[in-house]
Design a protein around this motif. Structure first.
Motif, PDB file in Angstrom:
ATOM      1  N   LEU A 147      -2.506  -5.512  -0.610  1.00 47.13           N
ATOM      2  CA  LEU A 147      -2.853  -4.089  -0.630  1.00 47.13           C
ATOM      3  C   LEU A 147      -1.718  -3.187  -1.113  1.00 47.13           C
ATOM      4  CD1 LEU A 147      -4.874  -4.006   2.699  1.00 47.13           C
ATOM      5  CD2 LEU A 147      -5.787  -3.723   0.392  1.00 47.13           C
ATOM      6  N   GLU A 175     -11.937  -8.098   7.408  1.00 45.74           N
ATOM      7  CA  GLU A 175     -10.654  -7.573   7.879  1.00 45.74           C
ATOM      8  C   GLU A 175      -9.870  -6.955   6.716  1.00 45.74           C
ATOM      9  OE1 GLU A 175      -6.582  -9.171  10.078  1.00 45.74           O
ATOM     10  OE2 GLU A 175      -8.426 -10.334  10.261  1.00 45.74           O
ATOM     11  N   TYR A 176      -9.861  -7.626   5.577  1.00 40.01           N
ATOM     12  CA  TYR A 176      -9.183  -7.087   4.393  1.00 40.01           C
ATOM     13  C   TYR A 176      -9.824  -5.754   3.981  1.00 40.01           C
ATOM     14  CZ  TYR A 176      -7.202  -6.963  -0.355  1.00 40.01           C
ATOM     15  OH  TYR A 176      -6.554  -6.588  -1.513  1.00 40.01           O
ATOM     16  N   ALA A 178     -11.398  -3.607   5.804  1.00 37.94           N
ATOM     17  CA  ALA A 178     -11.025  -2.559   6.763  1.00 37.94           C
ATOM     18  C   ALA A 178      -9.611  -2.053   6.502  1.00 37.94           C
ATOM     19  CB  ALA A 178     -11.142  -3.100   8.190  1.00 37.94           C
ATOM     20  N   GLU A 179      -8.696  -2.976   6.184  1.00 37.04           N
ATOM     21  CA  GLU A 179      -7.315  -2.588   5.880  1.00 37.04           C
ATOM     22  C   GLU A 179      -7.243  -1.805   4.566  1.00 37.04           C
ATOM     23  OE1 GLU A 179      -4.494  -2.902   7.739  1.00 37.04           O
ATOM     24  OE2 GLU A 179      -5.922  -3.493   9.303  1.00 37.04           O
ATOM     25  N   GLU A 181      -9.618   0.099   3.342  1.00 38.22           N
ATOM     26  CA  GLU A 181     -10.151   1.438   3.607  1.00 38.22           C
ATOM     27  C   GLU A 181      -9.156   2.297   4.387  1.00 38.22           C
ATOM     28  OE1 GLU A 181     -13.930   0.536   5.363  1.00 38.22           O
ATOM     29  OE2 GLU A 181     -14.870   0.162   3.400  1.00 38.22           O
ATOM     30  N   LYS A 182      -8.389   1.644   5.243  1.00 38.64           N
ATOM     31  CA  LYS A 182      -7.346   2.364   5.993  1.00 38.64           C
ATOM     32  C   LYS A 182      -6.270   2.891   5.037  1.00 38.64           C
ATOM     33  CE  LYS A 182      -6.210   0.386   9.838  1.00 38.64           C
ATOM     34  NZ  LYS A 182      -5.561  -0.552  10.810  1.00 38.64           N
ATOM     35  N   MET A 183      -5.879   2.072   4.070  1.00 40.03           N
ATOM     36  CA  MET A 183      -4.860   2.485   3.108  1.00 40.03           C
ATOM     37  C   MET A 183      -5.386   3.591   2.188  1.00 40.03           C
ATOM     38  SD  MET A 183      -2.492   0.195   0.580  1.00 40.03           S
ATOM     39  CE  MET A 183      -1.387  -0.247   1.917  1.00 40.03           C
TER      40      MET A 183
END
Length: 227
Positions: A147, A175-176, A178-179, A181-183
Motif C-alpha cells: 500500500l 483485510e487488504y 480495508a487497509e 480504504e483506510k489509506m
C-alpha cells in the motif's frame, strides 16, 4: 506462442500457484512465465476490471482527451490503456515490474514510454505532478503490491488530475481492501485528494479459491487530486 487449448481449470491452477510465490522476485518470475498466456487466461477468467476502470475514468474525465497524459501503473500487457485508447485517450506511459509483460505491451504500439519498476521496492521513476490520469488495475491486492505505492500514485498526478485504483473483494483480500480504504481515507483527510466515486462491483471476475464460488466482487476508487 500462447496455448489456445487452455481451460478455466488451467487458469485457476496458475492463479492459485501465484499465491504461493510471496517474494517480490518470485512474483516477477511468475508473471514472466505467465505473460505469453496472460490475455487469453484473463479472458477465460472473465476479468472485467480493465474495462470497468477505464469506463469509470472516461465517465468523469472532463479535460481534453487528446492531450491528456495517462500513467498506467502495473500496466501488464496493456489491457487498460487499450480500453482508454478506444475512449479517446492517446498519451500513455506504462510501468510494470515484469520485463516480459513490458515487451508485450511495447508490441501494442500504445505507449510512448515503458518503464520497468518493481512496485513497492523501487520508487516509480516519473516526474511529480506530471499526469492527468494515474491508474492502477489488478495490482493492489494481498501478496502483490504494498500500500505504500498509494502516495506515489498521488505524487505523480497533476493537481486536478485523477487517480483510479481497483482491488478485489474476495475472502482472502478483505483485510487488504480495508487497509487500502483506510489509506485512501487518510489522504482525503489530509486534503490531498477528494472522492469522485467509489464503485462496488458484484461480478468482478470468476472465483478461483475454494473459499469463494461463482464470481468474486471488486471495487473501483476514483479520486481527484486537490489543487
Amino acid at each position: 506462442m500462447a496455448n489456445t487449448s487452455r481451460t478455466f481449470s488451467d487458469v485457476r491452477n496458475v492463479i492459485l500457484s501465484a499465491h504461493k510465490n510471496t517474494g517480490a522476485q518470485d512474483k516477477v518470475g511468475f508473471y514472466d512465465t505467465w505473460a505469453e498466456n496472460y490475455e487469453q487466461d484473463v479472458a477465460l477468467l472473465d476479468y472485467r476490471a480493465p474495462l470497468l476502470a477505464a469506463e469509470c475514468v472516461s465517465s468523469f474525465f472532463t479535460g481534453d482527451r487528446e492531450k491528456a497524459t495517462v500513467l498506467d501503473v502495473a500496466c501488464g500487457t496493456g489491457l487498460v490503456s487499450a480500453h482508454l485508447k478506444k475512449m479517446g485517450f492517446h498519451h500513455f506511459v506504462g510501468v510494470d515490474g515484469c520485463l516480459t509483460m513490458l515487451e508485450l505491451a511495447k508490441k501494442t504500439g500504445l505507449y510512448q514510454q515503458l518503464k520497468q519498476c518493481l512496485l513497492g521496492h523501487d520508487e516509480i521513476s516519473v516526474e511529480a505532478e506530471t499526469y492527468d490520469i494515474v491508474i492502477i488495475v489488478g495490482a493492489l491486492s494481498v501478496g502483490q503490491v504494498p500500500l505504500t505505492v498509494i502516495r506515489e500514485l498521488w505524487d505523480a498526478t497533476k493537481p486536478g488530475g485523477y487517480v483510479c485504483m481497483t482491488t478485489r473483494g474476495n475472502t482472502d483480500n478483505r483485510e487488504y481492501k480495508a487497509e487500502l480504504e483506510k489509506m485512501i481515507k487518510a489522504l482525503e483527510e489530509e486534503q490531498k485528494w477528494s472522492r469522485v466515486t467509489v464503485v462496488e462491483v458484484e461480478e468482478w471476475e470468476r472465483a478461483v479459491s475454494e473459499q469463494d464460488s461463482g464470481y468474486i466482487p471488486g471495487a473501483i476508487y476514483l479520486y481527484q487530486k486537490r489543487f
